[in-house]
Motif scaffolding. Structure first.
Motif: not given
Length: 228
Positions: A161-167, A198-203, A205-207, A211-213
């Protein structure tokens, strides 16, 4: 978040360290067992987690490591055959190591040799990430390269699985460059990293991450198995 001690984790790297650590904590609890080998262990930051899950731990790194190898059991050059017996381990950890190996397939095949049937490889690699530990930083791998390495080593991918995305990528780049500012850089980087975590753990941020990862991963995390 990861450690607050800058001697352990640079302020500019806390986001990716936290994302990677979260995946290791979950994967180790599900897949680590028996005789465990930490290849390229460095400071062995996961030691406190896997030592309670394994019956025996062996930490290996090379003599030129830039990290303090407190838990080191054996020095070995991972670019060469490792002087350890066939099928000697049930779990192998390879954390942020493969990008530093000039012929990665050789190490993957060596890992397959060292794993007992049914043994697991738990590993991560960076993708959109700056050069580090130069001049020993050779590659960045796509998920397709990692799958091919496993296939050619007769290993079976359990999940990748990818770790993280564009943000997360933007946060990592901005933070690391903020650290260079003579005034307020460390504080600004700390705030940026914390806000991104914090943003990554919000709904939302998760989306955004999901979407970008697939196209813009910060890194990859994989668990593979030597078939029994």
């Amino acid at each position: 978040m990861s450690s607050d001690d800058p001697a352990e984790v640079s302020v500019g790297s806390r986001l990716i360290a936290s994302l990677v650590a979260a995946r290791y904590f979950a994967a180790l609890k599900s897949h680590a067992s028996g005789r465990l080998l930490d290849l390229g262990c460095g400071k062995a930051p996961l030691y406190g987690v896997y030592e309670t899950l394994a019956s025996e731990v062996t930490c290996v790194d090379w003599g030129n490591s830039l990290h303090q190898t407190t838990h080191l059991d054996k020095e070995a050059d991972l670019t060469k055959p490792i002087d350890l017996p066939d099928q000697a381990f049930d779990t192998i950890i390879l954390s942020d190591v493969l990008e530093h190996i000039p012929v990665p397939l050789d190490l993957c095949r060596e890992i397959a040799r060292l794993l007992a049937p049914g043994g697991k490889l738990i590993m991560n690699v960076p993708f959109y990430y700056p050069l580090h530990e130069t001049p020993y930083d050779f590659y960045r791998y796509t998920e397709f390269a990692l799958r091919r390495f496993m296939e050619l080593s007769n290993m079976k991918v359990i999940y990748l699985e990818p770790i993280g995305g564009a943000v997360e990528i933007i946060s990592d780049i901005v933070s690391k460059n903020m650290m260079k500012l003579p005034v307020g850089g460390v504080f600004a980087a700390r705030i940026t990293q914390a806000a991104s975590w914090w943003f990554a753990r919000t709904r939302l941020g998760s989306k955004v991450m999901k979407k970008t990862s697939s196209k813009f991963p910060l890194g990859y995390f994989m668990v593979a198995e030597r078939p029994g």
